[in-house]
Design an enzyme around this catalytic site. Structure first.
Site, PDB file in Angstrom:
ATOM      1  N   ASN A   1       3.879   8.710 -20.135  1.00 33.00           N
ATOM      2  CA  ASN A   1       4.288   8.178 -18.835  1.00 33.00           C
ATOM      3  C   ASN A   1       3.202   8.376 -17.789  1.00 33.00           C
ATOM      4  O   ASN A   1       2.567   9.430 -17.736  1.00 33.00           O
ATOM      5  CB  ASN A   1       5.569   8.880 -18.370  1.00 33.00           C
ATOM      6  CG  ASN A   1       6.642   8.818 -19.422  1.00 33.00           C
ATOM      7  OD1 ASN A   1       7.054   7.742 -19.814  1.00 33.00           O
ATOM      8  ND2 ASN A   1       7.079   9.967 -19.897  1.00 33.00           N
TER       9      ASN A   1
ATOM     10  N   TYR B   1       4.610  11.973 -23.951  1.00 30.17           N
ATOM     11  CA  TYR B   1       3.944  12.263 -22.675  1.00 30.17           C
ATOM     12  C   TYR B   1       2.982  11.141 -22.269  1.00 30.17           C
ATOM     13  O   TYR B   1       1.913  11.376 -21.727  1.00 30.17           O
ATOM     14  CB  TYR B   1       3.216  13.610 -22.728  1.00 30.17           C
ATOM     15  CG  TYR B   1       4.167  14.767 -22.932  1.00 30.17           C
ATOM     16  CD1 TYR B   1       4.922  15.241 -21.863  1.00 30.17           C
ATOM     17  CD2 TYR B   1       4.331  15.356 -24.170  1.00 30.17           C
ATOM     18  CE1 TYR B   1       5.818  16.295 -22.046  1.00 30.17           C
ATOM     19  CE2 TYR B   1       5.208  16.404 -24.359  1.00 30.17           C
ATOM     20  CZ  TYR B   1       5.951  16.875 -23.294  1.00 30.17           C
ATOM     21  OH  TYR B   1       6.829  17.908 -23.465  1.00 30.17           O
TER      22      TYR B   1
ATOM     23  N   TYR C   1      10.106  13.117 -12.950  1.00 36.11           N
ATOM     24  CA  TYR C   1      11.339  12.320 -12.879  1.00 36.11           C
ATOM     25  C   TYR C   1      11.736  12.043 -11.422  1.00 36.11           C
ATOM     26  O   TYR C   1      12.120  10.926 -11.083  1.00 36.11           O
ATOM     27  CB  TYR C   1      12.497  13.030 -13.582  1.00 36.11           C
ATOM     28  CG  TYR C   1      12.434  13.023 -15.092  1.00 36.11           C
ATOM     29  CD1 TYR C   1      11.755  12.048 -15.805  1.00 36.11           C
ATOM     30  CD2 TYR C   1      13.091  14.009 -15.821  1.00 36.11           C
ATOM     31  CE1 TYR C   1      11.719  12.061 -17.194  1.00 36.11           C
ATOM     32  CE2 TYR C   1      13.065  14.025 -17.209  1.00 36.11           C
ATOM     33  CZ  TYR C   1      12.375  13.049 -17.885  1.00 36.11           C
ATOM     34  OH  TYR C   1      12.351  13.051 -19.257  1.00 36.11           O
TER      35      TYR C   1
ATOM     36  N   MET D   1       2.930  13.015 -16.704  1.00 36.67           N
ATOM     37  CA  MET D   1       3.907  14.071 -16.936  1.00 36.67           C
ATOM     38  C   MET D   1       3.245  15.134 -17.801  1.00 36.67           C
ATOM     39  O   MET D   1       2.783  14.837 -18.914  1.00 36.67           O
ATOM     40  CB  MET D   1       5.140  13.515 -17.662  1.00 36.67           C
ATOM     41  CG  MET D   1       6.206  14.563 -17.935  1.00 36.67           C
ATOM     42  SD  MET D   1       7.554  13.948 -18.985  1.00 36.67           S
ATOM     43  CE  MET D   1       8.328  12.778 -17.890  1.00 36.67           C
TER      44      MET D   1
ATOM     45  N   HIS E   1       0.839  -1.204   0.000  1.00 39.94           N
ATOM     46  CA  HIS E   1       0.000   0.000   0.000  1.00 39.94           C
ATOM     47  C   HIS E   1       0.872   1.250   0.000  1.00 39.94           C
ATOM     48  O   HIS E   1       1.758   1.395   0.820  1.00 39.94           O
ATOM     49  CB  HIS E   1      -0.903  -0.017   1.239  1.00 39.94           C
ATOM     50  CG  HIS E   1      -1.769   1.194   1.343  1.00 39.94           C
ATOM     51  ND1 HIS E   1      -1.805   1.973   2.466  1.00 39.94           N
ATOM     52  CD2 HIS E   1      -2.617   1.760   0.459  1.00 39.94           C
ATOM     53  CE1 HIS E   1      -2.648   2.966   2.283  1.00 39.94           C
ATOM     54  NE2 HIS E   1      -3.149   2.847   1.064  1.00 39.94           N
TER      55      HIS E   1
ATOM     56  N   ASP F   1      -4.786   3.587  -4.657  1.00 41.45           N
ATOM     57  CA  ASP F   1      -4.862   4.122  -3.297  1.00 41.45           C
ATOM     58  C   ASP F   1      -6.034   5.096  -3.172  1.00 41.45           C
ATOM     59  O   ASP F   1      -6.097   6.098  -3.874  1.00 41.45           O
ATOM     60  CB  ASP F   1      -3.554   4.838  -2.965  1.00 41.45           C
ATOM     61  CG  ASP F   1      -3.406   5.185  -1.507  1.00 41.45           C
ATOM     62  OD1 ASP F   1      -4.416   5.156  -0.763  1.00 41.45           O
ATOM     63  OD2 ASP F   1      -2.281   5.487  -1.088  1.00 41.45           O
TER      64      ASP F   1
ATOM     65  N   ASP G   1       6.869   5.341 -21.295  1.00 40.33           N
ATOM     66  CA  ASP G   1       6.947   5.244 -22.747  1.00 40.33           C
ATOM     67  C   ASP G   1       8.373   4.919 -23.171  1.00 40.33           C
ATOM     68  O   ASP G   1       9.291   4.849 -22.340  1.00 40.33           O
ATOM     69  CB  ASP G   1       6.398   6.504 -23.421  1.00 40.33           C
ATOM     70  CG  ASP G   1       7.191   7.778 -23.113  1.00 40.33           C
ATOM     71  OD1 ASP G   1       8.432   7.702 -22.957  1.00 40.33           O
ATOM     72  OD2 ASP G   1       6.570   8.850 -23.043  1.00 40.33           O
TER      73      ASP G   1
END
Length: 140
Positions: A131, A129, A111, A74, A22, A64, A30
């Site tokens: 990710n 983009y 990052y 991102m 958890h 969560d 990507d």
């Protein structure tokens, strides 16, 4: 093969998903993401696109519910004219599992958060983009 496990989920990836607890996060990255330089726990899913992988992961992993946003993307760098049509695909997939909002992180903030993730899944996704970070919840 196991029943109920999407075939896109490799043995290495199922192991990582099972090990996560958890609050742990996983990055689905990507093909341009610097996965190996951001973590020592990289799972290779070359040749696979992120929408299919996202759908498979969300079918197995709860998000969560104790945080405002268990999903992060991102954000586009200001001035970049990159298309983000993949985000609409993500929203459609996510909406099938949850009503969680999506957080958008500046590139370097993304990052830094990725460096703290439990693992990074490196894919063959070519969309820019693409990710996404997912925070694992509890199974009820």
């Amino acid at each position: 093969m196991l029943k109920g496990i999407p075939p896109i989920i490799s043995p290495d990836l199922i192991k990582i998903l099972m090990e996560m607890g958890h609050g742990d996060e996983i990055v689905l990255a990507d093909c341009n993401f610097p996965a190996a330089s951001h973590t020592s726990r990289v799972v290779r899913c070359d040749g696979h696109g992120l929408p299919d992988l996202l759908k498979a992961v969300l079918s197995l992993m709860p998000l969560d519910t104790y945080t405002d946003s268990p999903i992060a993307l991102m954000s586009v760098v200001p001035g970049d004219l990159a298309e983000t049509t993949i985000w609409h695909k993500y929203r459609c997939i996510i909406d099938q599992e949850t009503t969680s909002p999506i957080d958008y992180l500046e590139r370097y903030a993304f990052y830094e958060r990725a460096k703290k993730a439990y693992a990074i899944v490196a894919t063959g996704e070519r969309a820019l983009y693409a990710n996404i970070i997912l925070k694992k919840g509890i199974f009820v």
